[in-house]
Design a protein around this motif. Structure first.
Motif, PDB file in Angstrom:
ATOM      1  N   ARG A  25      15.292  14.530   0.089  1.00 30.41           N
ATOM      2  CA  ARG A  25      14.373  14.639   1.229  1.00 30.41           C
ATOM      3  C   ARG A  25      13.959  16.088   1.486  1.00 30.41           C
ATOM      4  NH1 ARG A  25      17.860  11.129   5.385  1.00 30.41           N
ATOM      5  NH2 ARG A  25      19.504  11.851   3.984  1.00 30.41           N
ATOM      6  N   GLY A  26      13.662  16.825   0.400  1.00 29.12           N
ATOM      7  CA  GLY A  26      13.339  18.237   0.532  1.00 29.12           C
ATOM      8  C   GLY A  26      11.964  18.515   1.110  1.00 29.12           C
ATOM      9  N   ALA A  59       9.406  10.722   3.526  1.00 27.84           N
ATOM     10  CA  ALA A  59       8.672   9.487   3.817  1.00 27.84           C
ATOM     11  C   ALA A  59       8.996   8.414   2.788  1.00 27.84           C
ATOM     12  CB  ALA A  59       7.175   9.766   3.844  1.00 27.84           C
ATOM     13  N   ARG A  60       9.096   8.816   1.528  1.00 24.70           N
ATOM     14  CA  ARG A  60       9.430   7.844   0.474  1.00 24.70           C
ATOM     15  C   ARG A  60      10.874   7.371   0.607  1.00 24.70           C
ATOM     16  NH1 ARG A  60       6.271  10.670  -4.689  1.00 24.70           N
ATOM     17  NH2 ARG A  60       4.160  10.201  -3.913  1.00 24.70           N
ATOM     18  N   HIS A  61      11.742   8.257   1.037  1.00 19.99           N
ATOM     19  CA  HIS A  61      13.134   7.857   1.280  1.00 19.99           C
ATOM     20  C   HIS A  61      13.194   6.823   2.411  1.00 19.99           C
ATOM     21  CE1 HIS A  61      17.514   8.384   1.253  1.00 19.99           C
ATOM     22  NE2 HIS A  61      17.448   8.361   2.571  1.00 19.99           N
ATOM     23  N   ARG A  71       0.834  -1.206   0.000  1.00 17.80           N
ATOM     24  CA  ARG A  71       0.000   0.000   0.000  1.00 17.80           C
ATOM     25  C   ARG A  71       0.866   1.253   0.000  1.00 17.80           C
ATOM     26  NH1 ARG A  71      -3.556  -3.262   3.295  1.00 17.80           N
ATOM     27  NH2 ARG A  71      -2.686  -2.484   5.258  1.00 17.80           N
ATOM     28  N   GLU A  72       1.968   1.216   0.743  1.00 10.93           N
ATOM     29  CA  GLU A  72       2.886   2.356   0.736  1.00 10.93           C
ATOM     30  C   GLU A  72       3.493   2.553  -0.655  1.00 10.93           C
ATOM     31  OE1 GLU A  72       5.378   3.035   4.465  1.00 10.93           O
ATOM     32  OE2 GLU A  72       5.005   0.879   4.578  1.00 10.93           O
ATOM     33  N   LEU A  73       3.892   1.462  -1.280  1.00  7.52           N
ATOM     34  CA  LEU A  73       4.466   1.554  -2.620  1.00  7.52           C
ATOM     35  C   LEU A  73       3.441   2.058  -3.637  1.00  7.52           C
ATOM     36  CD1 LEU A  73       6.501  -1.781  -2.579  1.00  7.52           C
ATOM     37  CD2 LEU A  73       7.476   0.527  -2.674  1.00  7.52           C
TER      38      LEU A  73
END
Length: 235
Positions: free
Chosen positions: A138-139, A145-147, A70-72
């Protein structure tokens, strides 16, 4: 769960034979400990990657594949149509690994095909590393969160793929979500519970009925025996 006008949390521990559900004002360690399972547990605990679970060091920690899929999917949804996405490759690899595991169980194989396992694991690993590089800036909070997601796929690869090495370990904890679904349905239909005592009693009844169902005891029979003061209990 809304209880007495405030947000409370439903905690669930379950197997294919037993269900234990309770309600607590605290979502974290205090609420988990109050359920009375994990403080003395030494087995396999399938869960999402929520940090408090990892504080229980005496258990093995497979991570739920359904949660990370789900995150992906959230990452994939943000990619323009037709553009390659590291999250899509990671998703395809995880789905392929789950299919391999399911097929191995169906044919009675003791393990997954080593070549296929290695190939899909490599695709997953490569996708995660690309995700790390693409989100390294990570700006924004979303990029951070994706990192973190990509890093988790690398750092906890063994935990996500434990189901490929041990057929007794499920790939997800969807069973827990099924066991608490009736509680969410009850709240949707009838609203919040007025007291914590009432909420805990409702959770106790749901624990009883869910466990009875898993032992092929009908809900009607279980409720009649409960009303008669002779509740069914598993042997």
């Amino acid at each position: 769960m809304r209880v007495a006008g405030k947000l409370h949390w439903v905690h669930c521990a379950r197997t294919d034979k037993y269900t234990l559900i309770d309600c607590h004002p605290n979502r974290g360690r205090a609420g988990i400990d109050a359920l009375g399972v994990l403080p003395g547990f030494g087995g396999v605990l399938v869960h999402d990657a929520w940090a408090p679970y990892d504080s229980y060091t005496s258990v093995t920690h497979p991570l739920c594949v359904a949660h990370v899929l789900r995150e992906l999917q959230g990452v994939i949804d943000g990619v323009p149509a037709g553009q390659w996405s590291w999250a899509a490759q990671a998703t395809d690899a995880l789905v392929a690994l789950h299919t391999l595991a399911t097929q191995a169980v169906a044919v009675g194989a003791a393990s997954l095909d080593p070549a296929e396992l290695a190939a899909q694991t490599r695709l997953l690993r490569h996708a995660a590393h690309i995700g790390i590089s693409q989100t390294a800036g990570r700006g924004t909070k979303l990029m951070a969160a994706r990192h973190a997601l990509a890093c988790r796929l690398v750092d906890r690869e063994d935990d996500y793929l434990r189901f490929t090495r041990n057929q007794r370990i499920p790939a997800d904890n969807n069973g827990s979500e099924r066991d608490i679904r009736m509680i969410k349905l009850r709240q949707k239909v009838s609203g919040c519970l007025r007291t914590l005592a009432g909420a805990r009693q409702f959770c106790a009844i749901r624990s009883y009925l869910s466990t009875a169902t898993k032992h092929h005891i009908s809900l009607f029979e279980a409720l009649v025996r409960l009303a008669e003061g002779n509740p069914w209990t598993p042997s």
